[in-house]
Design an enzyme around this catalytic site. Structure first.
Site, mmCIF file in Angstrom:
data_model
loop_
_atom_site.group_PDB
_atom_site.id
_atom_site.type_symbol
_atom_site.label_atom_id
_atom_site.label_comp_id
_atom_site.label_asym_id
_atom_site.label_seq_id
_atom_site.Cartn_x
_atom_site.Cartn_y
_atom_site.Cartn_z
ATOM 1 N N SER A 18 1.254 0.446 5.427
ATOM 2 C CA SER A 18 2.561 0.582 6.064
ATOM 3 C C SER A 18 2.416 1.507 7.257
ATOM 4 O O SER A 18 1.395 1.464 7.950
ATOM 5 C CB SER A 18 3.561 1.091 5.030
ATOM 6 O OG SER A 18 4.851 1.110 5.568
ATOM 7 N N HIS A 45 3.685 -3.734 5.906
ATOM 8 C CA HIS A 45 5.110 -3.657 6.277
ATOM 9 C C HIS A 45 5.240 -3.927 7.764
ATOM 10 O O HIS A 45 4.439 -3.460 8.562
ATOM 11 C CB HIS A 45 5.668 -2.274 5.944
ATOM 12 C CG HIS A 45 5.778 -2.043 4.471
ATOM 13 N ND1 HIS A 45 5.952 -0.801 3.923
ATOM 14 C CD2 HIS A 45 5.743 -2.900 3.427
ATOM 15 C CE1 HIS A 45 6.012 -0.909 2.597
ATOM 16 N NE2 HIS A 45 5.880 -2.173 2.276
ATOM 17 N N ASP A 138 5.793 1.933 -1.954
ATOM 18 C CA ASP A 138 5.462 0.533 -2.198
ATOM 19 C C ASP A 138 3.942 0.402 -2.339
ATOM 20 O O ASP A 138 3.196 0.984 -1.558
ATOM 21 C CB ASP A 138 5.964 -0.322 -1.030
ATOM 22 C CG ASP A 138 5.956 -1.810 -1.349
ATOM 23 O OD1 ASP A 138 5.995 -2.164 -2.543
ATOM 24 O OD2 ASP A 138 5.908 -2.616 -0.397
#
Ligand SMILES: C[S@@+](CC[C@H](N)C(=O)[O-])C[C@H]1O[C@@H](n2cnc3c(N)ncnc32)[C@H](O)[C@@H]1O
Lengths: 198, 275
Positions: A18, A45, A138
């Protein structure tokens, strides 16, 4: 025998990243052998409503051409796949991808947890999971699933990460096999690849 | 529930549902179906898949809730704005070259955002009255939402952004009013539209269309079921009619691929060229 003493039991690699992971992932992709053996599935992401541009940006550096898979596409050796924007990317039994527009998970779609978990379910102990820099948690749960099912787990060395929340969350949730810098992750992947070509 | 759901559990579940309610989920894509079942088990705090099966066997009214939760209803207005531009600038003008009206089927319309998008597009083209639209879904709860055209105000942010990128010729807020944190869409847009319950898995052809949209629905099916449903779509299209699927779906792997040509690969627009 190499530094990591890695086996050739693996069928696929999943990489999650991310915020702050773009540079690291670019370095990894540019250093890969062009005929790298295993499929690599990237779940990064990204902007939810920008469909184009990201795969192109990664492809500038990548040694192997990245593609965004379509639904029910077969997962093939030697390919690199990127989770498309605004879809979750799942691995389906029978070695195909399945996409989903389900609710966001950890505020993300694609969610790294979903890609890692479904890959772990399909590949079990034949999966390698790698988690890079990121600003939320995440991927932590997905890494635990990979570990629980006997796969191999690697997180990026937190001190090297632009934002270490994501690797730190994984490290606090599950034991991982290696904590490595991007440079060492590259070494690991090269050693792994050699193992298949012996 | 801590333990992992296994494939055998899902098989038992789909078997019971098939026998008792005549809905067949056995050909849904395993990865998402499993997650939906897991979610229901957590939501209703069932102790196991068996507890869920028991509830379904004993309490028929619960099935409707189950159906609503097991399906994925997430949707947006003007999702993939470039696709909607393509419909407006090329596909509809093309159809209307040879026809005085256009028949459209939204298969798997969810809460209706896609249908309202189409109605707005048609209205802006000045041809809303030339369109005959049917919108269907398996889930009666979302159909109810679609008919009411009432959406949480917070969703309008993304809808608005999509509309701007679609380059509509108004401002989206011209089409709705705000009331108690909801956006209520102008009902006159969907006056002529028929919203109907319809299960793609088991239903036969019911009409013929110039244009079928089935976006982000078949991703929840396995390849076998996709093939069956695509055959049904093929039969439900007039020759030279269009079939449009989601931006990450493809017809090229399906059995009847040779009866279609690709009109726009980026937007997944296909045209039926053979009966
Ligand atoms: C993710 S939504 C897609 C909404 C919209 N087409 C879009 O692209 O945003 C999927 C819809 O398919 C419906 N669906 C799932 N299985 C179905 C079936 N067997 N028959 C008809 N509709 C189904 C679900 O109820 C859900 O509303």
């Amino acid at each position: 025998m190499g530094r990591f003493n890695v086996s050739n039991q693996y069928k696929a690699i999943v990489i999650g990243g991310s915020a702050g992971s773009f540079q690291g992932i670019s370095r990894i992709l540019s250093a890969l052998p062009t005929d790298f053996e295993l499929p690599i599935i990237l779940c990064l992401h990204r902007l939810k409503h920008v469909r184009n541009g990201f795969v192109e940006a990664l492809n500038i550096k990548s040694a192997v051409l990245l593609e965004e898979p379509e639904d029910k596409e077969n997962i093939k050796k030697g390919k690199i796949y990127l989770a498309p924007s605004n879809y979750h990317l799942c691995v389906e039994l029978g070695n195909t991808f399945a996409l989903s527009t389900e609710e966001m998970v950890n505020n993300s779609r694609p969610s790294i947890d979903i890609t890692l978990e479904t890959a772990a379910y399909t590949y079990r102990n034949r999966l390698i999971g790698i988690l890079l820099s990121g600003a939320n948690k995440d991927g932590a749960w997905g890494m635990k699933k990979i570990k629980d099912r006997g796969g191999l787990t690697i997180v990026q060395e937190p001190s090297e990460c632009m934002i270490d929340t994501m690797p730190a969350a994984a490290l606090s949730l599950t034991p991982v096999d290696y904590v490595l810098t991007i440079g060492d992750i590259i070494e690991f992947l090269k050693e792994l690849d050699r193992k298949y070509k012996q | 529930m801590q333990q992992e759901i296994e494939i055998v559990d899902l098989r038992r579940l789909t078997e019971v549902i098939k026998n008792k309610y005549n809905y067949d989920f056995s050909n849904y894509a395993m990865s998402s179906f499993k997650r939906r079942v897991q979610r229901i088990i957590e939501l209703y705090k069932f102790a196991s898949v068996d507890a869920l099966i028991r509830k379904l066997s004993e309490e028929p009214p619960f099935f409707r809730e189950f159906l609503s939760e097991v399906t994925v209803n997430v949707t947006e207005m003007f999702r993939d704005p470039s696709f909607w531009r393509e419909i407006r600038d090329h596909i509809l003008p093309n159809i209307l070259l040879n026809h005085s009206s256009v028949s459209i089927w939204h298969a798997g319309c969810s809460s209706g955002e896609e249908v309202f998008s189409m109605a707005i597009l048609l209205k802006e083209m000045g041809i809303l009255d030339k369109a005959k639209i049917v919108a269907t879904d398996i889930d009666v709860d979302v159909l109810q939402k679609a008919r009411s055209g009432t959406y949480p105000l917070k969703n309008m942010d993304i809808n608005q952004k999509n509309y701007v990128r679609f380059q509509g010729n108004q401002s989206l807020d011209r089409y709705y009013r705000e009331e108690n944190g909801k956006a209520i869409l102008d009902k006159s847009l969907v006056e002529g539209i028929s919203f109907r319950e319809h299960n793609l898995v088991s239903s036969a052809v019911f009409s013929k269309f110039d244009l079928i949209l089935c976006r982000n629905v078949m991703i929840y099916f396995n390849q076998n079921l996709q093939n069956t449903v695509l055959k049904m779509f093929h039969e439900s299209l007039f020759k030279y009619g269009y079939l449009i699927v989601g931006s990450k779906e493809s017809l090229i792997w399906c059995e009847i691929a040779n009866k279609f040509i690709v009109v726009n690969n980026e937007e997944k627009i296909y045209k039926k060229i053979k009966d």
